[in-house]
Design a protein around this motif. Structure first.
Motif, PDB file in Angstrom:
ATOM      1  N   ASP A 170       0.878  -1.193   0.000  1.00 24.32           N
ATOM      2  CA  ASP A 170       0.000   0.000   0.000  1.00 24.32           C
ATOM      3  C   ASP A 170       0.902   1.226   0.000  1.00 24.32           C
ATOM      4  OD1 ASP A 170      -1.745   2.103   0.475  1.00 24.32           O
ATOM      5  OD2 ASP A 170      -3.060   0.865   1.718  1.00 24.32           O
ATOM      6  N   ARG A 171       0.902   1.950  -1.101  1.00 27.34           N
ATOM      7  CA  ARG A 171       1.777   3.125  -1.218  1.00 27.34           C
ATOM      8  C   ARG A 171       1.367   4.245  -0.260  1.00 27.34           C
ATOM      9  NH1 ARG A 171       2.450   3.957  -7.753  1.00 27.34           N
ATOM     10  NH2 ARG A 171       3.356   1.888  -8.206  1.00 27.34           N
ATOM     11  N   VAL A 172       0.085   4.381  -0.063  1.00 27.75           N
ATOM     12  CA  VAL A 172      -0.410   5.501   0.759  1.00 27.75           C
ATOM     13  C   VAL A 172       0.080   5.350   2.192  1.00 27.75           C
ATOM     14  CG1 VAL A 172      -2.459   6.675   1.634  1.00 27.75           C
ATOM     15  CG2 VAL A 172      -2.431   5.797  -0.707  1.00 27.75           C
ATOM     16  N   THR A 173      -0.043   4.153   2.732  1.00 26.65           N
ATOM     17  CA  THR A 173       0.355   3.940   4.128  1.00 26.65           C
ATOM     18  C   THR A 173       1.765   3.372   4.257  1.00 26.65           C
ATOM     19  OG1 THR A 173      -0.604   1.721   4.087  1.00 26.65           O
ATOM     20  CG2 THR A 173      -2.049   3.536   4.766  1.00 26.65           C
ATOM     21  N   ASP A 174       2.397   3.095   3.104  1.00 28.72           N
ATOM     22  CA  ASP A 174       3.731   2.480   3.100  1.00 28.72           C
ATOM     23  C   ASP A 174       3.750   1.244   3.998  1.00 28.72           C
ATOM     24  OD1 ASP A 174       6.392   2.124   2.427  1.00 28.72           O
ATOM     25  OD2 ASP A 174       7.119   3.334   4.116  1.00 28.72           O
ATOM     26  N   SER A 175       2.810   0.368   3.739  1.00 26.95           N
ATOM     27  CA  SER A 175       2.706  -0.832   4.564  1.00 26.95           C
ATOM     28  C   SER A 175       2.561  -2.061   3.675  1.00 26.95           C
ATOM     29  CB  SER A 175       1.507  -0.736   5.521  1.00 26.95           C
ATOM     30  OG  SER A 175       0.301  -0.612   4.773  1.00 26.95           O
ATOM     31  N   LEU A 176       2.788  -3.195   4.278  1.00 26.39           N
ATOM     32  CA  LEU A 176       2.739  -4.454   3.569  1.00 26.39           C
ATOM     33  C   LEU A 176       1.734  -5.377   4.245  1.00 26.39           C
ATOM     34  CD1 LEU A 176       4.390  -5.742   1.161  1.00 26.39           C
ATOM     35  CD2 LEU A 176       5.676  -6.976   2.913  1.00 26.39           C
ATOM     36  N   SER A 177       1.002  -6.101   3.444  1.00 27.83           N
ATOM     37  CA  SER A 177       0.061  -7.086   3.985  1.00 27.83           C
ATOM     38  C   SER A 177       0.232  -8.398   3.227  1.00 27.83           C
ATOM     39  CB  SER A 177      -1.384  -6.591   3.855  1.00 27.83           C
ATOM     40  OG  SER A 177      -1.715  -6.423   2.474  1.00 27.83           O
ATOM     41  N   CYS A 178      -0.181  -9.474   3.850  1.00 31.20           N
ATOM     42  CA  CYS A 178      -0.054 -10.807   3.227  1.00 31.20           C
ATOM     43  C   CYS A 178      -1.402 -11.519   3.349  1.00 31.20           C
ATOM     44  CB  CYS A 178       1.043 -11.601   3.911  1.00 31.20           C
ATOM     45  SG  CYS A 178       1.291 -13.249   3.191  1.00 31.20           S
ATOM     46  N   PRO A 179      -2.293 -11.261   2.403  1.00 37.20           N
ATOM     47  CA  PRO A 179      -3.623 -11.870   2.518  1.00 37.20           C
ATOM     48  C   PRO A 179      -3.653 -13.359   2.183  1.00 37.20           C
ATOM     49  CG  PRO A 179      -3.442 -10.598   0.495  1.00 37.20           C
ATOM     50  CD  PRO A 179      -2.175 -10.362   1.252  1.00 37.20           C
ATOM     51  N   TYR A 180      -2.627 -13.830   1.467  1.00 38.65           N
ATOM     52  CA  TYR A 180      -2.645 -15.232   1.043  1.00 38.65           C
ATOM     53  C   TYR A 180      -1.247 -15.840   1.261  1.00 38.65           C
ATOM     54  CZ  TYR A 180      -6.707 -13.331  -1.330  1.00 38.65           C
ATOM     55  OH  TYR A 180      -7.885 -12.682  -1.610  1.00 38.65           O
ATOM     56  N   ALA A 181      -1.203 -16.932   2.008  1.00 40.17           N
ATOM     57  CA  ALA A 181       0.061 -17.627   2.285  1.00 40.17           C
ATOM     58  C   ALA A 181      -0.191 -19.121   2.372  1.00 40.17           C
ATOM     59  CB  ALA A 181       0.689 -17.117   3.582  1.00 40.17           C
ATOM     60  N   SER A 182       0.792 -19.897   1.926  1.00 42.14           N
ATOM     61  CA  SER A 182       0.686 -21.346   1.965  1.00 42.14           C
ATOM     62  C   SER A 182       1.974 -21.923   2.546  1.00 42.14           C
ATOM     63  CB  SER A 182       0.462 -21.902   0.555  1.00 42.14           C
ATOM     64  OG  SER A 182       0.514 -23.319   0.539  1.00 42.14           O
ATOM     65  N   ILE A 197       7.320 -10.372   8.846  1.00 42.37           N
ATOM     66  CA  ILE A 197       7.696  -9.794   7.550  1.00 42.37           C
ATOM     67  C   ILE A 197       6.928  -8.503   7.301  1.00 42.37           C
ATOM     68  CG2 ILE A 197       7.638 -10.154   5.043  1.00 42.37           C
ATOM     69  CD1 ILE A 197       9.848 -11.676   6.470  1.00 42.37           C
ATOM     70  N   ASN A 198       5.654  -8.496   7.650  1.00 39.83           N
ATOM     71  CA  ASN A 198       4.838  -7.290   7.428  1.00 39.83           C
ATOM     72  C   ASN A 198       5.347  -6.114   8.255  1.00 39.83           C
ATOM     73  OD1 ASN A 198       3.257  -8.641   5.628  1.00 39.83           O
ATOM     74  ND2 ASN A 198       1.579  -9.064   7.072  1.00 39.83           N
ATOM     75  N   ARG A 199       5.917  -6.389   9.432  1.00 43.36           N
ATOM     76  CA  ARG A 199       6.402  -5.302  10.294  1.00 43.36           C
ATOM     77  C   ARG A 199       7.778  -4.794   9.867  1.00 43.36           C
ATOM     78  NH1 ARG A 199       4.715  -8.678  14.506  1.00 43.36           N
ATOM     79  NH2 ARG A 199       6.887  -9.068  15.081  1.00 43.36           N
ATOM     80  N   PHE A 200       8.647  -5.721   9.414  1.00 42.59           N
ATOM     81  CA  PHE A 200      10.038  -5.328   9.163  1.00 42.59           C
ATOM     82  C   PHE A 200      10.426  -5.452   7.686  1.00 42.59           C
ATOM     83  CE2 PHE A 200       9.874  -7.142  13.490  1.00 42.59           C
ATOM     84  CZ  PHE A 200      10.259  -6.035  14.224  1.00 42.59           C
ATOM     85  N   PHE A 201       9.456  -5.317   6.771  1.00 43.81           N
ATOM     86  CA  PHE A 201       9.754  -5.585   5.367  1.00 43.81           C
ATOM     87  C   PHE A 201      10.783  -4.630   4.784  1.00 43.81           C
ATOM     88  CE2 PHE A 201       6.488  -2.367   4.987  1.00 43.81           C
ATOM     89  CZ  PHE A 201       6.794  -1.669   3.824  1.00 43.81           C
ATOM     90  N   HIS A 202      10.928  -3.409   5.344  1.00 45.56           N
ATOM     91  CA  HIS A 202      11.911  -2.456   4.826  1.00 45.56           C
ATOM     92  C   HIS A 202      13.350  -2.912   5.104  1.00 45.56           C
ATOM     93  CE1 HIS A 202       9.668   0.793   3.047  1.00 45.56           C
ATOM     94  NE2 HIS A 202       8.846   0.862   4.100  1.00 45.56           N
ATOM     95  N   ASN A 203      13.538  -3.841   6.027  1.00 44.75           N
ATOM     96  CA  ASN A 203      14.880  -4.249   6.439  1.00 44.75           C
ATOM     97  C   ASN A 203      15.319  -5.583   5.829  1.00 44.75           C
ATOM     98  OD1 ASN A 203      15.028  -1.977   8.137  1.00 44.75           O
ATOM     99  ND2 ASN A 203      13.919  -3.087   9.749  1.00 44.75           N
ATOM    100  N   ILE A 204      14.575  -6.098   4.884  1.00 51.32           N
ATOM    101  CA  ILE A 204      14.919  -7.392   4.285  1.00 51.32           C
ATOM    102  C   ILE A 204      15.266  -7.194   2.816  1.00 51.32           C
ATOM    103  CG2 ILE A 204      13.489  -8.701   5.909  1.00 51.32           C
ATOM    104  CD1 ILE A 204      11.341  -8.822   3.792  1.00 51.32           C
ATOM    105  N   ALA A 224       4.297  -8.323  -4.400  1.00 50.39           N
ATOM    106  CA  ALA A 224       5.176  -9.398  -4.845  1.00 50.39           C
ATOM    107  C   ALA A 224       4.602 -10.740  -4.420  1.00 50.39           C
ATOM    108  CB  ALA A 224       6.566  -9.221  -4.261  1.00 50.39           C
ATOM    109  N   PHE A 225       4.959 -11.730  -5.195  1.00 47.95           N
ATOM    110  CA  PHE A 225       4.674 -13.072  -4.699  1.00 47.95           C
ATOM    111  C   PHE A 225       6.008 -13.785  -4.537  1.00 47.95           C
ATOM    112  CE2 PHE A 225       4.683 -14.155  -9.211  1.00 47.95           C
ATOM    113  CZ  PHE A 225       5.238 -15.427  -9.236  1.00 47.95           C
ATOM    114  N   VAL A 226       6.086 -14.562  -3.447  1.00 46.98           N
ATOM    115  CA  VAL A 226       7.345 -15.166  -3.030  1.00 46.98           C
ATOM    116  C   VAL A 226       7.153 -16.676  -2.931  1.00 46.98           C
ATOM    117  CG1 VAL A 226       9.193 -15.151  -1.306  1.00 46.98           C
ATOM    118  CG2 VAL A 226       7.818 -13.087  -1.689  1.00 46.98           C
ATOM    119  N   VAL A 227       8.133 -17.408  -3.468  1.00 45.94           N
ATOM    120  CA  VAL A 227       8.116 -18.867  -3.367  1.00 45.94           C
ATOM    121  C   VAL A 227       9.348 -19.310  -2.594  1.00 45.94           C
ATOM    122  CG1 VAL A 227       6.743 -19.304  -5.438  1.00 45.94           C
ATOM    123  CG2 VAL A 227       9.200 -19.006  -5.660  1.00 45.94           C
ATOM    124  N   TYR A 228       9.177 -20.346  -1.782  1.00 47.07           N
ATOM    125  CA  TYR A 228      10.225 -20.806  -0.877  1.00 47.07           C
ATOM    126  C   TYR A 228      10.520 -22.285  -1.138  1.00 47.07           C
ATOM    127  CZ  TYR A 228       8.530 -16.685   1.689  1.00 47.07           C
ATOM    128  OH  TYR A 228       8.110 -15.431   2.056  1.00 47.07           O
TER     129      TYR A 228
END
Length: 509
Positions: free
Chosen positions: A396-408, A418-425, A477-481
């Motif tokens: 979200d550009r307006v709030t400069d925040s990250l959310s993860c609505p879908y995870a497996s 990750i949502n709290r510290f995403f700027h440091n990764i 982004a979508f991330v695969v592990y």
């Protein structure tokens, strides 16, 4: 000088000219295998003939003695040169180390020293005189121990060379067999003539026939040169070929005892010559390279090591049989196919990914809502990229925040971290440069040190971050592990563009 002597001297000159011309030809072709040795051999033959002719024509006893001694400079070098040439021609030149080459010439050096100092010890001859009957050849009064020492060594070396040619002729094609037999004849004829002369079997023989017979040897060598291409077609023995093969080769007898192996087998199996004669089932160090302690004829795939350091070999076992179909030996050949196996596996995975990708795109296009779309996208990413876990992160550009609505496969605690510290990764770099980010091992990556405990708890190693594009720009982004250290290949990045297209479709809806 009588007519007989004139004819003899003329024949000797012909012999010298013939062998000398062939020596010249050999010196002109020094780039060919064995040419230098043969050139020196023919030069020695020619020198012997010339010096013998000079002895016959010398007017005084002193002059005849000088020329007789000088002949030994040529006579003594012929046997070692003959053996060296035979070893080179028959493919045994690996035996000819510099030390062994010089060792072959030690008897020649000793003999020459004895010849030129004979007046002090009489080890070559007890005395010399002119023939009372007027014959021009120097008359030797009794040969000494040194002479018979030289004769024994010389005959042994020449016979050794002949034996090499005979064995070689029995193992090669007809063209090379003719060449080998020519070389046998070129040594055997003068050797027999010299033996007859020294034995005194023909008392009427007044000249040493050896230089004469060299003319006949010269003819045989000439035929070898110009008819059978002595240097135009150089034989390559099976031993030479096997020695230089990159594949590992081992030969066993009918009782599965080790008979021989090439340098490649020595390096691969970590063995040495001490195992020659040992049964295969006693060699514990190579059991991992064979499917059975007594492998039967056929082809086998040998896999050594774990997946990270795996090596794959194709083992071929061939049985050599006699005419009665009785096995006499086994030939084992190891060819490493690790690279081919990796390429084949990679291609199969690529084809499988393409199949999953086409199927997934169809499923994505059929998604009826956003939730179904993102869930389908994660499943597709896991199939296409062989991932163990996946997540969709929205920015979200307006709030400069990250959310993860879908995870497996990820815990809620990790997602919240990750949502709290995403700027440091490392994944945050995608906000400045929307390019895929690949981390080979998250558990050792320096920039992830603050999150290492959480990463270890989640159990993944490699991961890749792919940007998600919306109509108004980067949307997340979508991330695969992956749970193992297995970096993503370049062609796996193809899903990035497909995901971006699909995300634009969803945003448009």
């Amino acid at each position: 000088m009588t007519i007989e002597v004139q004819v003899a001297v003329s024949l000797i000159w012909v012999s010298a000219a013939l062998t000398g011309s062939m020596a010249y030809y050999s010196f002109r072709h020094l780039t060919r295998p064995g040419a230098l040795t043969l050139a020196l051999l023919l030069t020695a033959m020619s020198g012997w003939s010339l010096l013998y002719a000079a002895e016959l024509q010398a007017p005084s006893l002193v002059a005849k003695v000088i020329f007789a001694k000088l002949q030994y400079l040529a006579i003594t070098t012929i046997p070692p040169l003959w053996l060296i040439f035979a070893l080179q021609y028959t493919g045994h030149d690996d035996w000819l180390t510099p030390f062994r080459r010089w060792l072959l010439f030690v008897p020649a050096i000793v003999t020459c020293l004895l010849v030129f100092t004979n007046e002090w010890h009489s080890l070559i001859w007890h005395g010399v005189t002119l023939d009372p009957g007027g014959h021009p050849e120097l008359l030797v009064v009794g040969y000494g121990v040194g002479f018979w020492f030289h004769t024994t060594i010389a005959y042994s070396l020449i016979i050794g060379g002949i034996a090499l040619y005979i064995v070689f002729a029995m193992q090669v094609a007809r063209l090379y067999r003719y060449q080998a037999l020519m070389m046998v004849g070129s040594a055997l004829v003068p050797l027999l003539g010299n033996a007859i002369y020294l034995s005194g079997a023909l008392p009427l023989l007044q000249f040493d026939p050896t230089p004469f017979i060299f003319a006949g040897s010269g003819v045989l060598l000439a035929i070898g040169f110009f008819r059978f291409g002595l240097f135009d077609f150089t034989p390559i023995t099976a031993r030479t070929i096997v020695t230089h093969l990159q594949d590992a080769v081992m030969v066993l007898d009918h009782l599965y005892r080790v008979v021989e192996f090439n340098p490649a087998a020595q390096r691969l199996l970590q063995i040495d010559e001490q195992i020659i004669g040992y049964p295969l089932n006693k060699l514990v160090q190579i059991h991992q390279f064979i499917p059975d302690k007594e492998p039967a004829e056929g082809s086998y795939e040998i896999v050594i090591g774990t997946e990270a350091n795996q090596r794959i070999f194709q083992l071929s076992v061939a049985m050599v049989r006699e005419r009665q179909q009785v096995p006499v030996s086994y030939i084992l050949v190891w060819r490493e196919t690790t690279r081919e196996h990796v390429l084949l596996t990679t291609e199969r995975r690529r084809v499988e990914r393409q199949r999953h990708l086409v199927q997934s795109i169809g499923e994505l296009l059929a998604a009826i809502d956003t939730a179904a779309f993102y869930n389908t996208l994660m499943v597709a990413a896991q199939k296409v990229l062989a991932a163990d876990k996946a997540a969709i992160y929205l920015y979200d550009r307006v709030t400069d925040s990250l959310s993860c609505p879908y995870a497996s496969g990820l815990s809620a605690e990790y997602v919240a971290t990750i949502n709290r510290f995403f700027h440091n990764i490392p994944g945050a770099k995608i906000l400045q440069s929307p390019q895929p980010i690949v981390i080979a091992d998250a558990q050792t990556y320096p920039s992830l040190a603050p999150l290492r405990e959480a990463v270890v708890r989640e159990g993944f190693h490699s991961y890749a971050v792919f940007p998600l594009f919306m109509p108004d720009g980067l949307g997340g982004a979508f991330v695969v592990y992956r749970n193992v250290v297995k970096p993503f290949s370049e062609d796996e990045d193809q899903c990035r563009s497909d995901a971006g297209v699909c995300c634009r479709r969803d945003a448009g809806e």
